[in-house]
Structures are given as C-alpha cells and as structure tokens.
Design a protein around this motif. Structure first.
Motif, PDB file in Angstrom:
ATOM      1  N   GLY A 148       0.743  -1.050   0.049  1.00 57.00           N
ATOM      2  CA  GLY A 148      -0.088  -0.115   0.032  1.00 57.00           C
ATOM      3  C   GLY A 148       0.735   1.226  -0.002  1.00 57.00           C
ATOM      4  N   THR A 149       0.329   2.366  -0.408  1.00 49.26           N
ATOM      5  CA  THR A 149       1.067   3.579  -0.303  1.00 49.26           C
ATOM      6  C   THR A 149       1.610   3.868   1.080  1.00 49.26           C
ATOM      7  OG1 THR A 149      -0.313   4.304  -2.225  1.00 49.26           O
ATOM      8  CG2 THR A 149       1.086   6.000  -0.991  1.00 49.26           C
ATOM      9  N   ASN A 150       0.585   3.669   2.106  1.00 51.98           N
ATOM     10  CA  ASN A 150       0.781   3.901   3.362  1.00 51.98           C
ATOM     11  C   ASN A 150       0.580   2.819   4.316  1.00 51.98           C
ATOM     12  OD1 ASN A 150       1.978   6.804   3.022  1.00 51.98           O
ATOM     13  ND2 ASN A 150      -0.018   7.071   2.346  1.00 51.98           N
ATOM     14  N   GLY A 151       0.728   2.738   5.369  1.00 49.90           N
ATOM     15  CA  GLY A 151       0.408   1.935   6.633  1.00 49.90           C
ATOM     16  C   GLY A 151       0.871   0.695   6.485  1.00 49.90           C
ATOM     17  N   LYS A 152       1.689   0.319   5.563  1.00 53.83           N
ATOM     18  CA  LYS A 152       2.204  -1.027   5.567  1.00 53.83           C
ATOM     19  C   LYS A 152       2.916  -1.595   6.972  1.00 53.83           C
ATOM     20  CE  LYS A 152       4.999   0.167   2.000  1.00 53.83           C
ATOM     21  NZ  LYS A 152       4.460   1.309   1.482  1.00 53.83           N
ATOM     22  N   THR A 153       3.867  -0.674   7.367  1.00 53.01           N
ATOM     23  CA  THR A 153       4.591  -1.195   8.783  1.00 53.01           C
ATOM     24  C   THR A 153       3.605  -1.256   9.775  1.00 53.01           C
ATOM     25  OG1 THR A 153       6.666   0.135   7.625  1.00 53.01           O
ATOM     26  CG2 THR A 153       6.315  -0.520  10.243  1.00 53.01           C
ATOM     27  N   THR A 154       2.896  -0.205   9.775  1.00 53.57           N
ATOM     28  CA  THR A 154       1.909  -0.585  11.132  1.00 53.57           C
ATOM     29  C   THR A 154       1.060  -1.792  10.830  1.00 53.57           C
ATOM     30  OG1 THR A 154       1.858   1.939  11.100  1.00 53.57           O
ATOM     31  CG2 THR A 154      -0.146   0.810  12.169  1.00 53.57           C
ATOM     32  N   THR A 155       0.456  -2.134   9.789  1.00 51.95           N
ATOM     33  CA  THR A 155      -0.097  -3.171   9.272  1.00 51.95           C
ATOM     34  C   THR A 155       0.414  -4.537   9.779  1.00 51.95           C
ATOM     35  OG1 THR A 155      -1.842  -1.911   8.090  1.00 51.95           O
ATOM     36  CG2 THR A 155      -1.794  -4.482   7.689  1.00 51.95           C
ATOM     37  N   VAL A 156       1.754  -4.380   9.196  1.00 53.51           N
ATOM     38  CA  VAL A 156       2.539  -5.820   9.713  1.00 53.51           C
ATOM     39  C   VAL A 156       2.977  -5.977  10.788  1.00 53.51           C
ATOM     40  CG1 VAL A 156       4.673  -6.727   8.838  1.00 53.51           C
ATOM     41  CG2 VAL A 156       3.431  -5.968   6.997  1.00 53.51           C
ATOM     42  N   SER A 157       3.060  -4.758  11.747  1.00 53.79           N
ATOM     43  CA  SER A 157       3.293  -4.926  12.816  1.00 53.79           C
ATOM     44  C   SER A 157       2.459  -5.461  13.936  1.00 53.79           C
ATOM     45  CB  SER A 157       4.072  -3.411  13.573  1.00 53.79           C
ATOM     46  OG  SER A 157       5.211  -3.067  12.893  1.00 53.79           O
ATOM     47  N   LEU A 158       1.036  -4.841  13.407  1.00 51.23           N
ATOM     48  CA  LEU A 158      -0.071  -5.417  14.189  1.00 51.23           C
ATOM     49  C   LEU A 158      -0.274  -6.784  14.058  1.00 51.23           C
ATOM     50  CD1 LEU A 158      -2.421  -2.481  13.557  1.00 51.23           C
ATOM     51  CD2 LEU A 158      -2.248  -3.300  15.782  1.00 51.23           C
ATOM     52  N   LEU A 159      -0.066  -7.290  12.794  1.00 47.58           N
ATOM     53  CA  LEU A 159      -0.300  -8.523  12.221  1.00 47.58           C
ATOM     54  C   LEU A 159       0.585  -9.598  12.903  1.00 47.58           C
ATOM     55  CD1 LEU A 159      -1.381 -10.769  10.396  1.00 47.58           C
ATOM     56  CD2 LEU A 159       0.148  -9.995   8.761  1.00 47.58           C
ATOM     57  N   GLU A 160       1.842  -9.071  13.099  1.00 48.32           N
ATOM     58  CA  GLU A 160       2.762  -9.762  13.817  1.00 48.32           C
ATOM     59  C   GLU A 160       2.395 -10.266  15.212  1.00 48.32           C
ATOM     60  OE1 GLU A 160       7.553 -10.014  14.514  1.00 48.32           O
ATOM     61  OE2 GLU A 160       6.588  -8.324  14.960  1.00 48.32           O
ATOM     62  N   GLU A 161       1.946  -9.193  15.924  1.00 41.43           N
ATOM     63  CA  GLU A 161       1.345  -9.091  17.402  1.00 41.43           C
ATOM     64  C   GLU A 161       0.291 -10.024  17.484  1.00 41.43           C
ATOM     65  OE1 GLU A 161       2.701  -8.262  19.883  1.00 41.43           O
ATOM     66  OE2 GLU A 161       4.326  -6.817  19.209  1.00 41.43           O
ATOM     67  N   MET A 162      -0.635 -10.181  16.461  1.00 41.71           N
ATOM     68  CA  MET A 162      -1.915 -11.040  16.494  1.00 41.71           C
ATOM     69  C   MET A 162      -1.501 -12.603  16.241  1.00 41.71           C
ATOM     70  SD  MET A 162      -4.342  -8.714  14.101  1.00 41.71           S
ATOM     71  CE  MET A 162      -4.838  -7.137  14.410  1.00 41.71           C
ATOM     72  N   LEU A 163      -0.589 -12.856  15.423  1.00 43.55           N
ATOM     73  CA  LEU A 163       0.221 -13.881  15.211  1.00 43.55           C
ATOM     74  C   LEU A 163       0.947 -14.498  16.237  1.00 43.55           C
ATOM     75  CD1 LEU A 163       1.330 -13.405  11.766  1.00 43.55           C
ATOM     76  CD2 LEU A 163      -0.328 -15.075  12.269  1.00 43.55           C
ATOM     77  N   LEU A 164       1.593 -13.811  17.170  1.00 45.57           N
ATOM     78  CA  LEU A 164       2.382 -14.169  18.303  1.00 45.57           C
ATOM     79  C   LEU A 164       1.476 -14.572  19.362  1.00 45.57           C
ATOM     80  CD1 LEU A 164       5.356 -11.868  18.232  1.00 45.57           C
ATOM     81  CD2 LEU A 164       5.260 -14.173  17.837  1.00 45.57           C
ATOM     82  N   ALA A 165       0.153 -13.671  19.419  1.00 42.71           N
ATOM     83  CA  ALA A 165      -0.575 -13.894  20.678  1.00 42.71           C
ATOM     84  C   ALA A 165      -1.665 -15.196  20.321  1.00 42.71           C
ATOM     85  CB  ALA A 165      -1.660 -12.819  20.580  1.00 42.71           C
ATOM     86  N   ASP A 166      -1.582 -15.561  19.023  1.00 42.55           N
ATOM     87  CA  ASP A 166      -2.377 -16.765  18.806  1.00 42.55           C
ATOM     88  C   ASP A 166      -1.405 -18.179  19.012  1.00 42.55           C
ATOM     89  OD1 ASP A 166      -4.694 -17.968  17.900  1.00 42.55           O
ATOM     90  OD2 ASP A 166      -3.722 -18.700  16.144  1.00 42.55           O
ATOM     91  N   GLY A 167      -0.133 -17.798  19.229  1.00 41.67           N
ATOM     92  CA  GLY A 167       0.784 -19.143  19.633  1.00 41.67           C
ATOM     93  C   GLY A 167       1.651 -19.459  18.334  1.00 41.67           C
ATOM     94  N   ARG A 168       1.627 -18.622  17.300  1.00 40.07           N
ATOM     95  CA  ARG A 168       2.276 -18.918  16.002  1.00 40.07           C
ATOM     96  C   ARG A 168       3.820 -18.642  16.174  1.00 40.07           C
ATOM     97  NH1 ARG A 168      -1.616 -20.012  11.911  1.00 40.07           N
ATOM     98  NH2 ARG A 168      -3.774 -19.716  13.059  1.00 40.07           N
TER      99      ARG A 168
END
Length: 509
Positions: A148-168
């Motif tokens: 995306g033009t903007n928001g990539k890093t924020t989205t990927v960082s949030l995604l990483e936190e969600m995945l880790l919280a799910d035990g991945r």
C-alpha cells in the motif's frame, strides 16, 4: 546455465536444485538486503559478484564476511555500478537487486536488454521456500503479504502481534525488520511470515502465491522511480497474483478493489473488504455499541456470516490515540490474521500489545493544552492526510522534497482544519502554491529552508510555539521526503522531538 535462456530460471526452485551450483549471479547493493542475498546465493553454491556504488566502513566489513563465505568479488564505486559485471568474459545468469536500484539505472537496464532475469530478494526467497529440515519439522510457513502507499509497517507490526498472541512462531519481515531471506533460513523456521512489500520489491517479483494478501490503499507516490503512476499501481497489484485464501482490499479505495478483481488468484480465493463503516458480508468493519463505543467485527471468516458477526476488539483496546488510519490498519491486519485461522481473542490481544512505531502520529508532548505530534514518516500527501484528518485545529509543519506529487487534494481536504502552516524544505514552493490556491485564508510562515535541517527544524518549532493556541495541535506531517535537509525521515522526526523538548523545557524555566 546461460543468460541467453531465461526459461532456464524455472530450474531455480528449492534449496536442492542443482542449477544453483555454479550459477553466475550479480547482487546489486550491499545493504541489509544485498548482504542476505549474497550470503544465500553463496550458500547455494552460486558464483557471486556484489556491486555497490558507495563504500562505507560497515560495507567493507560486510564485504570481508562475504568473501569468507565464498563470494567471488565485491566491487565498490560508481563505475562498478554502471556496467553489468562479467564472469571471466561471460554475462551473468541472474541479477538479484536491492529495492533502491531503479529499472532505468544503467546496470539494471543493461541486464533487461540482454534478457538476464532481474529478481528481488523476495522472489529469491519465494523460489527457495523453506529449508528441507524446517519443512519436515514445521511445514512451509504461510506468507501473509501487505503493501500500500501508506500503513504497511503499522499493519505488518499489528499482524505480527496477533500471530504471536495466537501461539504462532511468526516474524515481520521483508521491507520491515528481518530480511526475508534471513527469515526463511532461520534454523527453527517459522509458522507464518508477515511480509511487508514495497512497490520497488514487487516490481522485481513474480506471483508469490501468498496465503492472504492486502493492498491497503493506493495514491500517487514514487512516480520518479517507476516512471508513471500506472506502473507504480501495477507493481502494487502484483501482490495478489496467485493468492490462495483471501485478497484483502480497502472498501473506501476503489482502486484496491479493482486490483482484486483483476488478480489471477487460486481457485476458491475470496475477496475480503475492510471498512470503517458497518461491514457487509465478507467484510471486517466497525459498528457502534449501544453505549457508543466502536467495535471491530468480522463478517467474513465465520460460517453464518450472513446473519452474524464476531467481535474482534473495541476502540478502548487501542489504549491512547486511535486515529482513523490505525483502526483501518488493525482491520486489515485482523482480516489477514483471520484468513490464517487466528482466533478473535488473539486479534484483540495483538491490538492491545501493539506499540506504535516512532515518527507515525507519535504524541511527543502536551503543554498548555497544546498537543505536539511527530508524523515525520508521512513522506507523501496521502500519508499526511491520515494525520491531518485526525485533529480538528492544526498548526501544520510541512514540506521537504516533494518528489513531483500533487498537493492540491491534500490541501483541499485539510483546509478547514488548518490554523497556520509552517513550511520546511529547500524548495517549499509546490506546497506554498497549493495553499495559496486552496487555503488562501490560512496564514503561512516560511523561511526554514537552510541546508542544515536541524537548525531549520529548531526555528520552525520555535515559531510553532509562538503561534499555537490552547486546544490546538502542532503537527509535523511533512507530506514530502526528507533528503533535502535530513538523512532520513527518522532523523527529521528526531530533530523535531529534540526541538520540542528544548522549547518546552525553556518555557518551564
């Protein structure tokens, strides 16, 4: 393998492919990406030459390390970067390029004209896949890709936190954090890769066949690199090709929906929208509770989605400031996570544990009911608009290297919020002219155009302190690149933070 047979690169798949051994490969750029690419190719048994236009102390040290692992040669200097390297008189079979190298640079253009494949490090990682030993232990990692033009890093960082919280076992990689080649070479392996991709990387990358992919938004940017807005958008759209489970798009940005409609995806792949409005079927979005609190909900990844929704989080889960762009990014990350089977509880936990990165709508001080915000990462108008619409009364510090963009839509959208504009940058005239056309009622202060960006920032912040009134926000959101006065947007943001601290401390004395 010879450079005259492009189709022979189809043999370059998997770690055990014999075609890697003896492959003549040129790696352009000895930054983090280039180092990982050269190291990987050497491990595969390729014959590698690395080229970089500039030498630094760190690059010289990295070059010594690469020579120890078997890289044939590392060549520094502008002359090395102008012509494609020869291997004992023969052309290379493959070029793996760092994202900064433009398609029209002499070396890349020469390779293209000779029919030599030019890959990104992401394509190399995709071709290799997981190591055989980690594949046997964990299976191959899912790729969840974001651009995306903007928001990539924020989205990927949030995604990483969600995945880790799910035990991945997961990691944010690609254009953020760990180079993707280091991620796939990790001895323990990963369950999921949260991959941020720039338009530069995607330009040099084939279909990735990600489990889920997302384009957050698309606006004019990097036209100087790609040659046209159409080429820039086409590079972004490549992220969806081959996607297997879900293509995520922004319902407020028709271009992202069109990219999904045009994508060549796997059978059964679904289009999933994210929205700040009440979501329809196959969307994630925002609804209001009876008490008036916003609730993030999923109407896409549940069986009875026509009649039900599952709660993912509430606005209070964000903690402090939750501007529009952050909520949108969380919805996109939640959609990607849900496509990978992450539980709603883990999505909420990921949002709660997420800490916003510096320089993106970062509160740095509040004094006398004046809020100071560092949004130095807003290097284009689209990014700046996300912060400008988040605050009602703004003293705006803006300007820098404009990259040929059009400021009119941004100024028109923000005009009624602007109390005063302070212009930075060696040449603030494009933004100044747009302000004169579309916000003539807004006072503008300029003159902060010196070569020393730190002095200019200090003066701009002092001016803002004199101008700002209680209830207003002083917002550094440049809508331009930083390189005319600063080494990077990080250096620009740090200069702002220091200057704000200095004027507030002085005011307290």
């Amino acid at each position: 393998m010879g450079a005259d047979s492009v189709t022979s690169t189809e043999q370059l798949r998997g770690w055990d492919a014999p075609a890697w051994r003896g492959l003549r490969a040129v790696v352009t750029g000895l930054g983090v990406t280039g180092f990982s690419a050269a190291d990987t190719l050497a491990e595969l048994g390729a014959d590698v030459i690395v080229i970089d236009a500039q030498s630094t102390e760190k690059k010289e040290l990295d070059a010594e390390t690469l020579r120890l692992v078997g890289v044939r040669d590392i060549r520094f200097g502008p002359e090395a970067a102008d012509e494609i390297a020869q291997f004992d008189g023969s052309a290379p079979d493959l070029v793996v390029t760092s994202p900064g190298w433009r398609p029209d640079s002499r070396l890349i253009a020469s390779a293209t004209n000779q029919g030599i494949p030019v890959w990104s490090d992401v394509q190399l990682a995709h071709r290799l896949g997981p190591r055989p030993e980690t594949l046997a232990a964990r299976g191959g990692p899912l790729w969840l890709t974001v651009t995306g033009t903007n928001g990539k890093t924020t989205t990927v960082s949030l995604l990483e936190e969600m995945l880790l919280a799910d035990g991945r076992r997961a990691v944010a990689c690609g254009n953020i954090g760990m180079p993707i080649l280091d991620a796939i070479r990790d001895p323990e392996g990963f369950d999921v890769l949260a991959v941020e991709l720039s338009s530069f990387q995607l330009h040099y990358t084939e279909a990735l066949s990600a489990a889920a992919s997302a384009v957050l938004n698309i606006a004019e940017d990097h036209v100087d690199w790609h040659g046209s807005y159409g080429s820039y958008a086409a590079a972004k759209a490549k992220i969806h090709h081959g996607t297997r489970t879900a293509c995520i798009f922004n319902t407020a940005d028709a271009a992202t929906m069109h990219m999904v409609e045009q994508a060549d995806v796997a059978e059964g792949c679904r289009a999933i929208g994210f929205t700040l409005d009440t979501p329809d079927v196959s969307q994630v979005g925002l609804v209001m509770s009876e008490g008036g609190e916003g609730i993030l909900v999923d109407r896409a990844f549940l069986d009875n989605r026509r009649h039900e929704a599952v709660e993912l989080a509430t606005m209070s889960d964000f903690g402090g400031l939750a501007p529009k762009h952050l909520v949108e990014n969380a919805l996109a990350a939640g959609a990607l996570a849900r496509a990978a089977g992450v539980s709603p509880e883990a999505v909420r936990a990921g949002i709660r544990s997420y800490e916003a990165a510096d320089h993106r709508i970062q509160p740095v001080a509040r004094q006398n009911d004046i809020l100071w915000i560092n949004d130095s990462k807003a290097t284009n108008p689209h990014a700046a608009q996300a912060s400008l619409v988040s605050f009602p009364r703004i003293v705006w510090i803006a300007g820098g290297l404009p990259k040929g963009v059009d400021y009119d839509p941004l100024v028109q959208a923000a005009a009624d919020r602007l109390q005063h504009v302070i212009l930075l940058g060696r040449d603030p005239s494009p933004l100044a002219e747009s302000l004169a056309r579309h916000a003539p009622q807004v006072p503008v202060t300029s003159g902060f155009d010196g070569e020393d960006g730190h002095d200019a920032m200090e003066a701009a912040v002092r001016a803002a302190q004199r101008i700002a009134q209680p209830g207003q926000t002083v917002l550094l959101s440049p809508a331009a690149a930083s390189m005319d006065q600063f080494a990077s947007y990080i250096a620009r943001g740090e200069a702002f933070v220091r200057a704000v601290a200095a004027v507030i401390e002085q005011d307290d004395d």
